[in-house]
Design an enzyme around this catalytic site. Sequence first.
Site, PDB file in Angstrom:
ATOM      1  CG  HIS A   1       0.030   0.567   1.916  1.00 43.38           C
ATOM      2  ND1 HIS A   1      -0.351  -1.197   3.544  1.00 43.38           N
ATOM      3  CD2 HIS A   1      -0.196   1.069   3.511  1.00 43.38           C
ATOM      4  CE1 HIS A   1       0.676  -0.229   3.893  1.00 43.38           C
ATOM      5  NE2 HIS A   1       0.405   0.984   4.018  1.00 43.38           N
TER       6      HIS A   1
ATOM      7  CG  ASP B   1       0.290  -3.839   2.782  1.00 47.29           C
ATOM      8  OD1 ASP B   1      -0.290  -3.441   2.002  1.00 47.29           O
ATOM      9  OD2 ASP B   1       0.294  -3.644   3.553  1.00 47.29           O
TER      10      ASP B   1
ATOM     11  N   GLY C   1       3.576   6.800   7.994  1.00 49.54           N
ATOM     12  CA  GLY C   1       4.753   6.905   7.694  1.00 49.54           C
ATOM     13  C   GLY C   1       6.067   5.398   8.376  1.00 49.54           C
ATOM     14  CG  ASN C   2       6.413   4.102  12.117  1.00 51.03           C
ATOM     15  OD1 ASN C   2       6.461   4.851  12.589  1.00 51.03           O
ATOM     16  ND2 ASN C   2       8.031   3.564  12.122  1.00 51.03           N
ATOM     17  CB  SER C   3       3.223   1.617   6.254  1.00 53.21           C
ATOM     18  OG  SER C   3       2.472   1.785   6.713  1.00 53.21           O
TER      19      SER C   3
ATOM     20  N   GLY D   1     -10.315 -26.175  -2.049  1.00 51.68           N
ATOM     21  CA  GLY D   1     -11.377 -25.277  -2.446  1.00 51.68           C
ATOM     22  C   GLY D   1     -12.960 -25.684  -1.519  1.00 51.68           C
ATOM     23  CB  VAL D   2     -12.772 -26.555   1.871  1.00 52.58           C
ATOM     24  CG1 VAL D   2     -13.003 -27.990   1.079  1.00 52.58           C
ATOM     25  CG2 VAL D   2     -11.751 -25.559   2.440  1.00 52.58           C
TER      26      VAL D   2
END
Length: 449
Positions: free
Chosen positions: A134, A165, A236-238, A294-295
């Site tokens: 992001h 992410d 800003g820490n991301s 597929g569950v």
Amino acid sequence: MAFKSNKDKSTKVGVLVVISFVALFLDVRITKFLSIAARQAFPQIALSEHQQDAPSEGINFVPLVKKLKPQVVQISTTRISDEGQGPPTPFGENDPFEEFWQRFFGNPGGASRQQSLGSGLIIASDGYILTNNHVIDNAEKVVVKLSSDDTKYSAKVIGKDPQLDIALIKIDAQGLPTAPLGDSDRLEVGEWVVAMGNPFGLDNTVTSGIVSAKERHIGQGPYDSFIQTDAKINPGNSGGPLINMRGEVVGINSTLFSETGENMGIGFAIPINMIKESLPQLKDKGKVTRAWMGVMVQRVTQDIAEFMGLDQTRGALVSEVVKDGPAARAGIKAGDIIIELNGKQIKDANDLPILVARTAPGEKVRVKILRDKRELTIPVQVEKLKDEEVNVSAQEKDQLGLTVQKVTPEIAKSMGIKRAEGVDTYDRDTNFSPFSLRDEGEVRDYRRR
């Protein structure tokens, strides 16, 4: 006469000096006397006085910060956005009042360029940098500034994994310092950690705290299993690292819990072990391909656990099996409770999609289920997850935070219900949407930072 006056002044000064020395001597004597009396009453005071010149004991972050600081970078992005734009100028192109319209009604051209800041971590000496997806998503331009000498580089996006992410970018540089990637599975709750990054655009900021919880599911996606920490994480820490006391990166800071947009002591980091599994594909393919079983699954409540003969609430209840999917072909049915995958226990329904996703497409896994109060092991060959397929349960959420699901005939049969009516509800403690969690009229939300 003047000479006599100077002599008098000298005499007065001398008297003042003598008085000062006497006062100082008496003060020292009195202080010493009081100290002796205090030591007799409180022996521990003497111990503390002997230690006052000794170096302070406790946690020292200085060596760790010096070691890891050069590996943390600032990432600035420029992206085009058409959200929240004002109406176009009524006088068309070359409007002499364009500045007026921009000031009071927004950008008359419709689209605008927005700039944002984030953080990143150098993981290879030839310029590979790890950050959040992001941070760089939809960016027209990505610029990296090094912490060591403030040099700026244009960066190229190598790969993105929106589900987890994370993103891998690269700058044209050599001989860069690299950060050691640790083992997040060994991380313990209560362990000291340090968060590094550029909150609010302030370069090289360091905060500390402890690991508050592990495997935290907060509704950010099908594969969220965050490290929760009270180390301050702000906008800003991301993309910055979460570091243990051995100087190893154990997570990438991603999300904070806030009612105001600022830190409230609850931040979340992506475990580095989950990221390390995706890095080879990000570098070679630019994206991550995951497995699919597929569950559709849901949380096992206390009532379900008792009915199915479980000693505790664990496992993932299969609510739906995708027709002609890997699980359906292997014989898994709605109403089964999956309790293990390749020998790893399923403590919660959220654990299953994460374990499946960490399996290579085409691999055959051993799925242990509970059916009719009997344990069975079924081999399932997982397939490649397509974009339109979902590996988690489909749930409907209302504004009270409750999660409801239609009772299918299969679930009704497995639960001993004669007719498939109504809904099956379960609490939000484990599986909830944080965007619908309300407290005293205020909406609390999880924000990626």
